[in-house]
Design a protein around this motif. Structure first.
Motif, PDB file in Angstrom:
ATOM      1  N   ALA A 180       0.835  -1.207   0.000  1.00  0.00           N
ATOM      2  CA  ALA A 180       0.000   0.000   0.000  1.00  0.00           C
ATOM      3  C   ALA A 180       0.867   1.253   0.000  1.00  0.00           C
ATOM      4  CB  ALA A 180      -0.946  -0.003   1.199  1.00  0.00           C
ATOM      5  N   VAL A 181       1.891   1.257   0.859  1.00  0.00           N
ATOM      6  CA  VAL A 181       2.806   2.404   0.906  1.00  0.00           C
ATOM      7  C   VAL A 181       3.538   2.544  -0.423  1.00  0.00           C
ATOM      8  CG1 VAL A 181       4.936   3.273   1.960  1.00  0.00           C
ATOM      9  CG2 VAL A 181       3.098   2.373   3.401  1.00  0.00           C
ATOM     10  N   MET A 182       3.953   1.405  -0.986  1.00  0.00           N
ATOM     11  CA  MET A 182       4.704   1.452  -2.241  1.00  0.00           C
ATOM     12  C   MET A 182       3.831   1.956  -3.379  1.00  0.00           C
ATOM     13  SD  MET A 182       7.771   1.002  -3.117  1.00  0.00           S
ATOM     14  CE  MET A 182       8.523   1.387  -4.706  1.00  0.00           C
ATOM     15  N   ARG A 183       2.575   1.561  -3.400  1.00  0.00           N
ATOM     16  CA  ARG A 183       1.675   2.053  -4.448  1.00  0.00           C
ATOM     17  C   ARG A 183       1.541   3.572  -4.354  1.00  0.00           C
ATOM     18  NH1 ARG A 183      -2.083   0.116  -7.973  1.00  0.00           N
ATOM     19  NH2 ARG A 183      -3.688   1.595  -8.600  1.00  0.00           N
ATOM     20  N   GLY A 184       1.393   4.071  -3.144  1.00  0.00           N
ATOM     21  CA  GLY A 184       1.313   5.516  -2.968  1.00  0.00           C
ATOM     22  C   GLY A 184       2.578   6.207  -3.428  1.00  0.00           C
ATOM     23  N   GLN A 185       3.732   5.565  -3.205  1.00  0.00           N
ATOM     24  CA  GLN A 185       4.990   6.158  -3.638  1.00  0.00           C
ATOM     25  C   GLN A 185       5.104   6.175  -5.156  1.00  0.00           C
ATOM     26  OE1 GLN A 185       7.898   7.646  -1.890  1.00  0.00           O
ATOM     27  NE2 GLN A 185       7.759   8.244  -4.048  1.00  0.00           N
ATOM     28  N   LEU A 186       4.675   5.123  -5.809  1.00  0.00           N
ATOM     29  CA  LEU A 186       4.714   5.090  -7.269  1.00  0.00           C
ATOM     30  C   LEU A 186       3.768   6.129  -7.862  1.00  0.00           C
ATOM     31  CD1 LEU A 186       4.870   1.234  -7.904  1.00  0.00           C
ATOM     32  CD2 LEU A 186       6.757   2.883  -7.905  1.00  0.00           C
ATOM     33  N   GLU A 187       2.623   6.323  -7.231  1.00  0.00           N
ATOM     34  CA  GLU A 187       1.702   7.365  -7.676  1.00  0.00           C
ATOM     35  C   GLU A 187       2.347   8.736  -7.530  1.00  0.00           C
ATOM     36  OE1 GLU A 187      -1.653   6.639  -5.201  1.00  0.00           O
ATOM     37  OE2 GLU A 187      -2.581   5.202  -6.581  1.00  0.00           O
ATOM     38  N   ARG A 188       3.097   8.921  -6.469  1.00  0.00           N
ATOM     39  CA  ARG A 188       3.800  10.182  -6.248  1.00  0.00           C
ATOM     40  C   ARG A 188       4.826  10.434  -7.354  1.00  0.00           C
ATOM     41  NH1 ARG A 188       5.477  15.128  -5.674  1.00  0.00           N
ATOM     42  NH2 ARG A 188       7.270  15.478  -4.350  1.00  0.00           N
ATOM     43  N   LEU A 189       5.534   9.395  -7.772  1.00  0.00           N
ATOM     44  CA  LEU A 189       6.511   9.544  -8.855  1.00  0.00           C
ATOM     45  C   LEU A 189       5.834   9.970 -10.148  1.00  0.00           C
ATOM     46  CD1 LEU A 189       8.802   6.428  -8.290  1.00  0.00           C
ATOM     47  CD2 LEU A 189       9.383   8.833  -7.869  1.00  0.00           C
ATOM     48  N   ILE A 190       4.692   9.355 -10.451  1.00  0.00           N
ATOM     49  CA  ILE A 190       3.965   9.699 -11.676  1.00  0.00           C
ATOM     50  C   ILE A 190       3.489  11.147 -11.625  1.00  0.00           C
ATOM     51  CG2 ILE A 190       1.873   9.204 -12.995  1.00  0.00           C
ATOM     52  CD1 ILE A 190       2.231   6.250 -12.131  1.00  0.00           C
ATOM     53  N   ALA A 191       2.981  11.566 -10.472  1.00  0.00           N
ATOM     54  CA  ALA A 191       2.515  12.951 -10.326  1.00  0.00           C
ATOM     55  C   ALA A 191       3.672  13.932 -10.428  1.00  0.00           C
ATOM     56  CB  ALA A 191       1.790  13.119  -8.994  1.00  0.00           C
ATOM     57  N   ALA A 192       4.817  13.589  -9.813  1.00  0.00           N
ATOM     58  CA  ALA A 192       5.980  14.481  -9.847  1.00  0.00           C
ATOM     59  C   ALA A 192       6.493  14.654 -11.266  1.00  0.00           C
ATOM     60  CB  ALA A 192       7.082  13.930  -8.944  1.00  0.00           C
ATOM     61  N   ALA A 193       6.476  13.566 -12.035  1.00  0.00           N
ATOM     62  CA  ALA A 193       6.997  13.627 -13.404  1.00  0.00           C
ATOM     63  C   ALA A 193       6.165  14.521 -14.310  1.00  0.00           C
ATOM     64  CB  ALA A 193       7.080  12.218 -13.983  1.00  0.00           C
ATOM     65  N   ALA A 194       4.955  14.844 -13.887  1.00  0.00           N
ATOM     66  CA  ALA A 194       4.107  15.751 -14.671  1.00  0.00           C
ATOM     67  C   ALA A 194       4.515  17.204 -14.485  1.00  0.00           C
ATOM     68  CB  ALA A 194       2.638  15.571 -14.274  1.00  0.00           C
ATOM     69  N   GLU A 195       5.335  17.486 -13.480  1.00  0.00           N
ATOM     70  CA  GLU A 195       5.809  18.852 -13.249  1.00  0.00           C
ATOM     71  C   GLU A 195       6.857  19.214 -14.294  1.00  0.00           C
ATOM     72  OE1 GLU A 195       4.692  20.970 -11.012  1.00  0.00           O
ATOM     73  OE2 GLU A 195       3.270  19.528 -10.150  1.00  0.00           O
ATOM     74  N   PRO A 196       6.829  20.438 -14.803  1.00  0.00           N
ATOM     75  CA  PRO A 196       7.751  20.808 -15.887  1.00  0.00           C
ATOM     76  C   PRO A 196       9.222  20.805 -15.489  1.00  0.00           C
ATOM     77  CG  PRO A 196       6.569  22.741 -15.061  1.00  0.00           C
ATOM     78  CD  PRO A 196       5.910  21.543 -14.441  1.00  0.00           C
ATOM     79  N   HIS A 197       9.507  20.934 -14.199  1.00  0.00           N
ATOM     80  CA  HIS A 197      10.903  20.997 -13.764  1.00  0.00           C
ATOM     81  C   HIS A 197      11.414  19.661 -13.237  1.00  0.00           C
ATOM     82  CE1 HIS A 197       8.413  21.612 -10.243  1.00  0.00           C
ATOM     83  NE2 HIS A 197       9.436  21.387  -9.456  1.00  0.00           N
ATOM     84  N   ILE A 198      10.617  18.588 -13.371  1.00  0.00           N
ATOM     85  CA  ILE A 198      11.017  17.279 -12.858  1.00  0.00           C
ATOM     86  C   ILE A 198      10.944  16.239 -13.977  1.00  0.00           C
ATOM     87  CG2 ILE A 198      10.498  15.428 -11.217  1.00  0.00           C
ATOM     88  CD1 ILE A 198       9.305  17.515  -9.353  1.00  0.00           C
ATOM     89  N   THR A 199      12.009  15.480 -14.145  1.00  0.00           N
ATOM     90  CA  THR A 199      12.045  14.384 -15.112  1.00  0.00           C
ATOM     91  C   THR A 199      12.395  13.102 -14.370  1.00  0.00           C
ATOM     92  OG1 THR A 199      12.779  15.875 -16.883  1.00  0.00           O
ATOM     93  CG2 THR A 199      13.120  13.507 -17.218  1.00  0.00           C
ATOM     94  N   VAL A 200      11.689  12.027 -14.687  1.00  0.00           N
ATOM     95  CA  VAL A 200      11.931  10.723 -14.065  1.00  0.00           C
ATOM     96  C   VAL A 200      12.189   9.701 -15.163  1.00  0.00           C
ATOM     97  CG1 VAL A 200      10.988   8.878 -12.625  1.00  0.00           C
ATOM     98  CG2 VAL A 200      10.485  11.274 -12.070  1.00  0.00           C
ATOM     99  N   GLN A 201      13.283   8.973 -15.029  1.00  0.00           N
ATOM    100  CA  GLN A 201      13.598   7.876 -15.927  1.00  0.00           C
ATOM    101  C   GLN A 201      13.837   6.608 -15.118  1.00  0.00           C
ATOM    102  OE1 GLN A 201      16.773  10.215 -18.337  1.00  0.00           O
ATOM    103  NE2 GLN A 201      16.081   8.585 -19.723  1.00  0.00           N
ATOM    104  N   VAL A 202      13.684   5.463 -15.765  1.00  0.00           N
ATOM    105  CA  VAL A 202      13.946   4.173 -15.130  1.00  0.00           C
ATOM    106  C   VAL A 202      15.055   3.467 -15.894  1.00  0.00           C
ATOM    107  CG1 VAL A 202      13.013   1.910 -14.516  1.00  0.00           C
ATOM    108  CG2 VAL A 202      11.575   3.954 -14.307  1.00  0.00           C
ATOM    109  N   LEU A 203      16.038   2.967 -15.166  1.00  0.00           N
ATOM    110  CA  LEU A 203      17.109   2.173 -15.751  1.00  0.00           C
ATOM    111  C   LEU A 203      16.749   0.700 -15.552  1.00  0.00           C
ATOM    112  CD1 LEU A 203      19.969   2.267 -17.057  1.00  0.00           C
ATOM    113  CD2 LEU A 203      20.880   1.929 -14.739  1.00  0.00           C
ATOM    114  N   PRO A 204      16.342   0.002 -16.623  1.00  0.00           N
ATOM    115  CA  PRO A 204      15.865  -1.377 -16.472  1.00  0.00           C
ATOM    116  C   PRO A 204      16.996  -2.365 -16.220  1.00  0.00           C
ATOM    117  CG  PRO A 204      15.855  -0.757 -18.776  1.00  0.00           C
ATOM    118  CD  PRO A 204      16.227   0.480 -18.016  1.00  0.00           C
ATOM    119  N   PHE A 205      16.629  -3.512 -15.648  1.00  0.00           N
ATOM    120  CA  PHE A 205      17.607  -4.542 -15.344  1.00  0.00           C
ATOM    121  C   PHE A 205      18.364  -4.988 -16.585  1.00  0.00           C
ATOM    122  CE2 PHE A 205      14.772  -5.919 -11.603  1.00  0.00           C
ATOM    123  CZ  PHE A 205      15.506  -5.163 -10.699  1.00  0.00           C
TER     124      PHE A 205
END
Length: 314
Positions: free
Chosen positions: A175-200
């Motif tokens: 539950a906590v992790m889902r909320g954190q992932l939602e936070r990442l998605i919301a943050a990435a919508a901000e113009p000054h924030i970029t989020v990338q994932v480095l896959p295995f």
């Protein structure tokens, strides 16, 4: 130095001298101030003498209110708190507050600037240096307070590269992790924030085993910071910083493009951390090429890595 403590020796000594001066001006004894802030008089003595445990944020607020200090003691408290950290850590925190752009590679956990309170509590609850519940609350308050700068007028550009492991470790529970992932998605919508994932499937890379941060300051200089489970190192030598900066550029180039990264975060979140599909390298290259062309970016190198665009460093 009427009480024998030199306020220039430490922030705790400066804090104590201010408490004593304000208490004396208010005509209060240590016992009376203790009654007003719900602590024993010996605790006031310890604070004024800069001995014993450092004051908590809650106590700093209580002292500020009782002495009518107009937030002076509250504003001093973070500096008192930082003295418990090693010198390199204090330097890093001070530079972070002045950075115009921040680039982070996170190997194990979501960076503090993007953590939810529940996720941060779970992260801070483990560690060899945690000694009490009060200390946990102090650290949590400081971490959440640092995030306020992302909404300020002088907010930095933030570019975060998350190892895939960061998404898949359910810190705090699902539950906590889902909320954190939602936070990442919301943050990435901000113009000054970029989020990338480095896959295995990117395999080995130069920053394996720890996290890396590149800070760009307003004077054009940069510093790097590397961190593991129980250590950290601030790098200021320009030649060394450049090496770490190139490492970070390579991590960004190897990571999924931002839109694909968000798709992967959603997939992990919706799949309860199982079975998120990672696009093939050729598919990632195709989408990245389209995004670069739409934004006027450079072409990709033949090897499939994205050439980082020049401009303000993240």
């Amino acid at each position: 130095m009427a009480n024998g403590i030199d306020p220039s020796t430490s922030m705790a000594a400066l804090f104590g001298s201010r408490v004593r001066r304000l208490r004396t001006a208010a005509g209060l004894t240590q016992a009376e101030l203790g009654d007003r802030t719900h602590v024993v008089s010996t605790r006031i003595t310890q604070i004024e003498r800069a001995s014993g445990a450092k004051p908590t944020l809650a106590l700093a607020r209580a002292l500020d209110a009782a002495l009518g200090a107009d937030n002076l003691l509250v504003e001093l408290w973070p500096y008192v708190y930082r003295e418990a950290f090693p010198d390199w850590s204090r330097k890093f925190m001070a530079r972070s507050e002045r950075a115009v752009s921040i680039g982070e590679y996170a190997a194990h956990v979501v960076p503090g600037l993007l953590q939810t309170e529940e996720y941060a509590r779970a992260v801070l609850s483990v560690g060899l240096t945690l000694s009490s519940e009060a200390q946990l609350e102090e650290r949590l308050t400081v971490r959440m307070g640092r995030q306020e700068r992302l909404g300020s007028a002088d907010r930095p550009v933030l570019w975060v590269v998350l190892d895939e492991a960061v998404l898949r470790r359910p810190i705090g529970g699902h539950a906590v992790m889902r909320g954190q992932l939602e936070r990442l998605i919301a943050a990435a919508a901000e113009p000054h924030i970029t989020v990338q994932v480095l896959p295995f499937d990117q395999g080995e890379h130069d920053a394996m085993g720890g996290s890396l941060t590149i800070l760009a300051l307003s004077d054009g200089s940069e510093v790097a910071y590397t961190e593991g489970a129980h250590y950290g190192q601030l790098i200021e030598d320009p030649v060394e910083v450049r090496t770490f900066s190139l490492t970070y550029d390579r991590l960004r180039a190897a990571a999924l493009p931002p839109l694909m990264s968000l798709d992967m975060i959603r997939s992990v979140m919706e799949g309860n951390h199982r079975g998120a599909k990672v696009p093939s390298r050729s598919e990632r290259r195709r989408v990245a090429q389209e995004q670069l062309q739409q934004s006027g970016g450079r072409q990709l190198r033949g090897g499939g890595g994205r050439v980082p665009r020049r401009g303000p460093r993240p």
